[in-house]
Design an enzyme around this catalytic site. Structure first.
Site, PDB file in Angstrom:
ATOM      1  N   LYS A 181      29.386  70.363  53.464  1.00  0.00           N
ATOM      2  CA  LYS A 181      30.058  69.074  53.561  1.00  0.00           C
ATOM      3  C   LYS A 181      29.303  68.064  52.710  1.00  0.00           C
ATOM      4  O   LYS A 181      28.125  67.788  52.950  1.00  0.00           O
ATOM      5  CB  LYS A 181      30.112  68.609  55.014  1.00  0.00           C
ATOM      6  CG  LYS A 181      30.767  67.248  55.157  1.00  0.00           C
ATOM      7  CD  LYS A 181      30.981  66.884  56.605  1.00  0.00           C
ATOM      8  CE  LYS A 181      31.587  65.497  56.710  1.00  0.00           C
ATOM      9  NZ  LYS A 181      31.756  65.104  58.117  1.00  0.00           N
ATOM     10  N   LYS A 239      34.057  71.008  52.086  1.00  0.00           N
ATOM     11  CA  LYS A 239      34.752  69.736  52.205  1.00  0.00           C
ATOM     12  C   LYS A 239      34.114  68.706  51.301  1.00  0.00           C
ATOM     13  O   LYS A 239      32.888  68.645  51.285  1.00  0.00           O
ATOM     14  CB  LYS A 239      34.628  69.309  53.673  1.00  0.00           C
ATOM     15  CG  LYS A 239      35.195  67.979  54.000  1.00  0.00           C
ATOM     16  CD  LYS A 239      34.898  67.721  55.452  1.00  0.00           C
ATOM     17  CE  LYS A 239      35.414  66.346  55.762  1.00  0.00           C
ATOM     18  NZ  LYS A 239      34.970  65.913  57.045  1.00  0.00           N
TER      19      LYS A 239
HETATM   20  C1  PBG Z   1      32.928  62.957  60.627  1.00  0.00           C
HETATM   21  C2  PBG Z   1      34.011  63.505  59.789  1.00  0.00           C
HETATM   22  C3  PBG Z   1      34.443  62.923  58.603  1.00  0.00           C
HETATM   23  C4  PBG Z   1      35.538  63.650  58.195  1.00  0.00           C
HETATM   24  C5  PBG Z   1      35.749  64.682  59.122  1.00  0.00           C
HETATM   25  N1  PBG Z   1      34.765  64.592  60.109  1.00  0.00           N
HETATM   26  C6  PBG Z   1      33.983  61.707  57.896  1.00  0.00           C
HETATM   27  C7  PBG Z   1      32.580  61.528  57.563  1.00  0.00           C
HETATM   28  O1  PBG Z   1      31.786  62.470  57.491  1.00  0.00           O
HETATM   29  O2  PBG Z   1      32.215  60.377  57.383  1.00  0.00           O
HETATM   30  C8  PBG Z   1      36.346  63.306  56.970  1.00  0.00           C
HETATM   31  C9  PBG Z   1      37.708  63.828  56.919  1.00  0.00           C
HETATM   32  C10 PBG Z   1      38.591  63.177  55.930  1.00  0.00           C
HETATM   33  O3  PBG Z   1      38.171  62.334  55.099  1.00  0.00           O
HETATM   34  O4  PBG Z   1      39.771  63.497  55.980  1.00  0.00           O
HETATM   35  N2  PBG Z   1      32.013  63.711  61.177  1.00  0.00           N
END
Ligand code: PBG
Length: 316
Positions: A181, A239
């Site tokens: 991520k 992601k």
């Molecule tokens: C938070 C989380 C995020 C997303 C999924 N879980 C945002 C972040 O890490 O700030 C993002 C998903 C998206 O942008 O569609 N733990």
């Protein structure tokens, strides 16, 4: 002839629909930066999930939007068995027993600092975050979640969540690890949706780059894969999606586990905005994006466009 020689396919059975849930069973609040997506009260979420199931989408991923009054530094609300998320999981599973329900494990929706881990002395306290995340995962499993999805990127959290689940008697509950991520600007609309951006105040790190990955790195993703696999992850996720297809390909080659990819909020917003101006054909660009993720090696795709994509595919 083309159908015989086509190398990759995408169908509704590959998709997961993310849902933002909020208090007020019949409420619905549109999200300005995500046209077509709303925060939903549980009754509305049940009906959207029913529509998804009917289109052949097997799973939803839930994200709770909480009011400031329930947020705290230690995110206590995340382990409350009667909190918004556990209540919503119970209601969804009651309405749709065959729906796969995936819940997000991270502190940000519950944290008054807006971070995925615990903020202490101006830094993210990795090890002190682990018991909080583990308790959150157990509360989610107890409410009926089929798969918990740690998206927090703390080191060691997959092992901590796995052993807490096993000790609590939830060895059947799986873990989808957001293992690669990235610290991405494409999450902007999601943070609007949940009001979960890191808080701009003294003593709170201004972004998530001390725990989310540097967009410049790909070898690091393979280290995360190895660690999370060894700690007991059942699925691995990359992601965002489209800008990171090389990472999807690399992760695909490094593991035999299912690989998921998250077509994130900013990617969805770009397609919607351009199509609203008549600059892009939304449906065709969406399907092409999803197919590209499959071609790169993704088994599972989380996308806000799941229902629209399934409608188009079922029409063909
Ligand atoms: C938070 C989380 C995020 C997303 C999924 N879980 C945002 C972040 O890490 O700030 C993002 C998903 C998206 O942008 O569609 N733990």
């Amino acid at each position: 002839m083309r159908s015989l020689v086509r190398e990759n396919h995408v169908s509704s059975s590959h998709l997961v629909l993310p849902l933002f849930i909020q208090e007020g069973p019949d409420s619905e609040t549109p999200i300005a930066s995500m046209p077509g997506v709303s925060r939903l009260g549980i009754n509305r979420a049940i009906s959207v999930a029913g529509e998804a199931l009917a289109l052949g989408i097997p799973a939803v991923a839930l994200f709770p939007a909480l009011g400031d009054e329930t947020k705290s530094v230690r995110a206590e609300e995340s382990a409350n068995p009667d909190g918004l998320l556990p209540r919503s999981v119970r209601a969804l599973k009651r309405a749709h027993p065959d729906l796969l329900v995936i819940t997000d494990v991270a502190m940000d929706p519950y944290s008054s600092d807006g971070h995925d881990g615990l903020v202490q002395d101006g830094r993210i306290a990795n090890d002190q975050s682990l018991p909080i995340l583990a308790a959150m995962a157990v509360a989610q499993a107890r409410s009926g979640a089929d798969i918990v999805a740690p998206s927090d990127m703390m080191d060691g959290r997959i092992g901590a969540v796995r052993s807490a689940l096993d000790e609590a008697g939830f060895s059947d509950v799986g873990i989808c690890s957001y293992c690669a991520k990235y610290a991405s600007a494409f999450y902007g609309p999601f943070r609007d949706a949940l009001d979960s951006a890191p808080r701009k105040q003294a003593g709170v790190p201004g972004d998530k780059s001390t725990y989310q990955m540097d967009p410049a790195n790909v070898r690091e993703a393979l280290r995360e894969v190895a660690l999370d696999e060894a700690e007991g992850a059942d699925w691995l996720m990359v992601k965002p999606g489209l800008p990171y297809l090389d990472v999807v390909r690399a992760v695909r080659g490094a593991t035999a586990l299912p690989v998921a990819v998250y077509h994130v909020s900013g990617e969805y917003a770009m397609l919607k905005a351009a199509s609203q101006r008549g600059w892009l054909d939304y449906e065709r660009c969406l399907l092409e994006s999803l197919l590209a993720m499959r071609r790169a090696g993704a088994d599972i795709i989380f996308t806000y466009g799941a229902i629209e994509a399934a409608r188009v595919m079922n029409r063909r």
